[in-house]
Scaffold this motif. Structure first.
Motif, mmCIF file in Angstrom:
data_model
loop_
_atom_site.group_PDB
_atom_site.id
_atom_site.type_symbol
_atom_site.label_atom_id
_atom_site.label_comp_id
_atom_site.label_asym_id
_atom_site.label_seq_id
_atom_site.Cartn_x
_atom_site.Cartn_y
_atom_site.Cartn_z
ATOM 1 N N ASP A 60 -8.848 -6.261 -4.641
ATOM 2 C CA ASP A 60 -8.833 -7.383 -4.719
ATOM 3 C C ASP A 60 -9.410 -8.134 -5.687
ATOM 4 N N ARG A 76 -4.953 -6.488 5.383
ATOM 5 C CA ARG A 76 -5.718 -6.206 3.975
ATOM 6 C C ARG A 76 -6.942 -5.667 4.426
ATOM 7 N N ARG A 77 -7.776 -6.030 5.297
ATOM 8 C CA ARG A 77 -9.054 -6.321 4.849
ATOM 9 C C ARG A 77 -8.907 -5.479 5.961
ATOM 10 N N GLN A 129 -9.032 7.236 3.235
ATOM 11 C CA GLN A 129 -9.843 6.216 2.654
ATOM 12 C C GLN A 129 -9.039 5.282 1.904
ATOM 13 N N VAL A 130 -9.424 4.355 1.461
ATOM 14 C CA VAL A 130 -9.096 3.291 1.025
ATOM 15 C C VAL A 130 -8.862 2.636 -0.506
ATOM 16 N N LYS A 181 -8.824 -1.644 5.626
ATOM 17 C CA LYS A 181 -9.945 -1.610 4.955
ATOM 18 C C LYS A 181 -10.978 -1.002 5.055
ATOM 19 N N GLU A 182 -11.582 -2.458 6.494
ATOM 20 C CA GLU A 182 -12.824 -1.448 7.329
ATOM 21 C C GLU A 182 -12.902 -0.413 8.351
ATOM 22 N N GLU A 220 -8.650 0.813 -3.724
ATOM 23 C CA GLU A 220 -8.056 -0.150 -4.970
ATOM 24 C C GLU A 220 -8.050 -0.199 -6.645
ATOM 25 N N THR A 267 -4.237 0.591 -2.798
ATOM 26 C CA THR A 267 -3.299 -0.514 -2.992
ATOM 27 C C THR A 267 -4.408 -1.016 -4.140
ATOM 28 N N MET A 279 0.631 -1.227 -0.486
ATOM 29 C CA MET A 279 -0.131 0.324 -0.523
ATOM 30 C C MET A 279 1.014 1.398 0.336
#
Length: 287
Positions: free
Chosen positions: A201, A211-212, A225-226, A215-216, A228, A198, A189
């Motif tokens: 997924d 990673r999850r 903010q992530v 993000k969450e 993708e 990043t 990332m």
């Protein structure tokens, strides 16, 4: 100090007594899947999501389901209790089992389950976070289903050896189109325009619980903010970069191929690691 125990098909035994047949398809063809679960304070971290990942891989490669998720959770807890491990990892592997030689699935086979304890020196990792790590790059020549945790990991093995020979922490995979995917064991990332970027997924990267979690939970906790979206070296490496995964947690990257990123470790990555540490302490409190 923990006891060096392993679990084979539900039975816990000393590691030196464990054996697997040379006719096991995992040994012959890499016909199997794996998952690795961190252990903190004698407790498994995010065990259920990791087991969901394992079963997703089992289903995708069509290995018959012999054990339930509930049984695998019990096996983890039993291995921790009998071995006395406080901090480390548990590596779980399921193969299609023993059969006569042949590429096609055998008509009859019983999947083989093995679980082993992996040592993790988190003090060394913590020291590396203070200054950040150097990583190198290589062509991503892996197959197109990286989201399945199969035992066929020779590209990762060779890439990690390349990192060792280069005195680097890890190797970053780059596809033919120049887009960065991930490292041998971790997601990658970067911080750009006050957001975390990043790779999507999808099938080109491994399923990664850390990673999850970022993000969450962790990114929202620090008002980030992530995004993708695939990016290349030139567009992505301006401010901060880091690896994240069950083995390295959140590790700042300060150099890639000996080129510096930003001015060092930065501000955001330490915030994420602090948030991760606090989350682990809540989920895996000392007994």
């Amino acid at each position: 100090m923990y006891k060096n125990l392993v679990l084979v098909d539900g039975e816990i035994m000393p590691a030196e007594e464990a054996a697997v047949s040379v006719h096991d398809r995992g040994h012959q063809f890499g016909d199997g899947v794996f998952e690795i679960v961190p252990v903190y304070n004698g407790r498994c971290f995010a065990l259920l999501p990791h087991m969901d990942n394992l079963f997703e891989s089992v289903i995708k490669v069509k290995i018959p389901a012999v054990y339930t998720i509930e049984e695998l959770i019990e096996f983890h807890e039993a291995l921790i209790a009998e071995s006395g491990i406080e901090n480390g990892e548990i590596y779980t592997q399921i193969t299609r089992g023993t059969a006569d030689y042949g590429l096609a699935f055998p008509e009859m086979s019983v999947p083989q389950l093995t679980m082993t304890i992996v040592e993790t020196d988190r003090e060394v990792l913590s020291a590396k976070r203070e200054s950040g790590v150097n990583i190198i790059t290589t062509e991503d020549n892996r197959w197109q289903l990286c989201n399945v945790n199969t035992l066929n990991r020779l590209p990762e093995v060779l890439a990690r050896q390349k990192a060792r020979e280069s005195n680097a922490f890890d190797t970053l995979f780059i596809r033919e189109n120049g887009k960065i995917t991930e490292s041998t064991e971790s997601s990658f990332m970067v911080i750009k325009d006050e957001m975390i970027w990043t790779h999507p997924d999808n099938n080109l990267v491994h399923k990664n619980i850390t990673r999850r979690l970022i993000k969450e939970r962790l990114a929202p906790d620090i008002d980030m903010q992530v995004i993708e979206k695939a990016f290349d070296m030139e567009s992505g490496l301006k401010e901060e970069a880091f690896l994240c995964g069950p083995r390295c947690e959140i590790m700042p990257v300060t150099k890639i191929d000996r080129k510096f990123i930003g001015s060092g470790v930065g501000k955001v990555v330490p915030q994420l690691q602090a948030a991760f540490k606090a989350f682990v302490e809540r989920e895996c409190p000392a007994k």
